[in-house]
Design a protein around this motif. Sequence first.
Motif, mmCIF file in Angstrom:
data_model
loop_
_atom_site.group_PDB
_atom_site.id
_atom_site.type_symbol
_atom_site.label_atom_id
_atom_site.label_comp_id
_atom_site.label_asym_id
_atom_site.label_seq_id
_atom_site.Cartn_x
_atom_site.Cartn_y
_atom_site.Cartn_z
ATOM 1 N N ASN A 207 0.966 -1.227 0.088
ATOM 2 C CA ASN A 207 0.064 -0.035 0.017
ATOM 3 C C ASN A 207 0.842 1.296 0.003
ATOM 4 O O ASN A 207 0.331 2.419 0.293
ATOM 5 C CB ASN A 207 -0.936 0.012 1.296
ATOM 6 N N ASN B 107 -6.945 -4.156 4.457
ATOM 7 C CA ASN B 107 -8.236 -3.423 4.050
ATOM 8 C C ASN B 107 -8.144 -1.768 4.000
ATOM 9 O O ASN B 107 -9.040 -1.183 3.776
ATOM 10 C CB ASN B 107 -9.399 -4.086 4.936
ATOM 11 N N GLY B 108 -7.021 -1.413 4.632
ATOM 12 C CA GLY B 108 -6.608 0.093 4.364
ATOM 13 C C GLY B 108 -6.851 0.727 5.912
ATOM 14 O O GLY B 108 -7.248 2.013 5.849
ATOM 15 N N THR C 145 -6.005 1.697 0.355
ATOM 16 C CA THR C 145 -5.468 0.749 0.093
ATOM 17 C C THR C 145 -5.320 0.308 -1.381
ATOM 18 O O THR C 145 -6.154 1.004 -2.242
ATOM 19 C CB THR C 145 -6.848 -0.540 0.709
ATOM 20 N N THR D 280 -0.447 4.224 -2.423
ATOM 21 C CA THR D 280 -1.685 4.797 -1.953
ATOM 22 C C THR D 280 -1.625 6.329 -1.605
ATOM 23 O O THR D 280 -0.405 6.621 -1.044
ATOM 24 C CB THR D 280 -2.554 3.919 -0.876
#
Length: 519
Positions: free
Chosen positions: A17, A357-358, A66, A20
């Motif tokens: 990630n 999942n972020g 994510t 992101t």
Amino acid sequence: AFSKMSSAVLSQILSTNQETEIGKKWNFKGISTIDEFRKTIPLTTYDDYKPYIDRIAESGEQNLITEDTVIQFAPSSGTTGKMKLIPVTRTTLEKALPVPNTRSRILLLMSVPIDQSYMTPSKMPIQAMSVGAMWHQFETYPNIYVGPKEAYNLESLPVALYVQLLFGLKDTTVNVIKSIFIPVVLTAIVELKTKWRQIINDIRLGKINTNIPVAPEKRDALEKLLGGPDPARADALQTILQQAEELNFKDFIPTLWPNVKLINCLCSGNLECFIPTLKYYIGSSVHVSSFVYACSEAGTIGTPAKPLEQTSLFQLVPQHFYEFIPLAETSQDQPLTLLASEVEKGRIYEIVMTTFNGFYRYRNGDYIKVIEQGDNGPLIDFYGRGKMTLYLREHILYEVNIEQAITSFTSTTSSRVDYIVSIDDSTYSRYKIWIECSDVRDNLDTFLDKSLQNVDETYKYDRQYDKIEQLEVVLLKIGTFSKILDFMKSKTYVAEAQLKIPRIVLQNEILLILEQNTN
């Protein structure tokens, strides 16, 4: 072993990630150790992610928190605060439930509406994660479920349970009964107790009774799947259920499905108080176990460590990075955290998660108790939601303690017990327990007060020194909690089977419903 896996998982989450928007903001690329991670990134809550989540919901923008594609939103049920939209990725959805035993024959009891009438402006569905997860399992393992998919997308939970029981009672090979929450299993049992003659007649005729509100096209499809009249099975069930009724349905579930040895449903935390009532119907030969400890932000957090021995002992899954905040420090915004190898047996902690999942160093408010410590990480019990507490004078009432006190009462009755706790706002000197039960013992307030003292030492101390008065029990009309569920349904997108009654309530509309339905 668990520490090495945890370190590797964290490295993978940060690496995956790093491109992101949030990964660039916090410089994931420059973090190489756990210590750097904890120094660089603060502990977070939902509010830290809301601006990103709003953008995903409004425009469908991706790669914000994510790298994985967000495909839907899971709403919180609103029982721990204002309803939130939790982004759900395809990977999280696929891992939201444990892989089932392919030799199982599962009677699944739940309502799974899939009409997707609730959408974000970016046309992403808003639905409970369990809806998508169950549909994924239906498609992946179609042969392990007794009822067809068509038995779940029905008009209401009672209708869905009726049809699922209809299919389930036709099948003698059922060996697992499964639901999301234990109250849904009990609701199905009540449905069976009150409508068994009608269900048996439907099996005999191969039809769904016209009193059951099912849309014509769905009724036609379901009746074809029933496979026609089955008078032999109807006769056998008639004998079994007539005898069960004569015995007030005690231990009757194994007589319907002799192969059933396990009921899988969430039954930890404040749901444990329902286990004695369920045990009345299933007897000692059938075990009750939570099949997963999960949340929308992470998916699965823990799986049963000893499913046939303890109802709520979980092994942490090594697909997230975990930190823990000691109970005494949870009121701080940025307390120091412990790693999984540093927690102690018997202690209570707030769990902090970093997920694919972020969500990073995320506090969702869950508290766990460490039961054992081992090479594969700590074995934990879900202790309760952090916000599920009441503050009365200097005393803090935790949900788990009142749940244990209530369980001391439910173990003495076969009747279903539902309850909510509040503060007596006329004096602010005692707790008030609102109880719906058809079989109430004498002096229940004294009994529960002593039970609470037995499990809560600070409450016992405050009672001994008259800091708090004896709690008050308020008896409710039968059906009050159904009204509360109807109210909750009107305020949320969450499917009926996913709603959780809050056990601790302050001044709000639910308290007004309680006050209007006292005996």
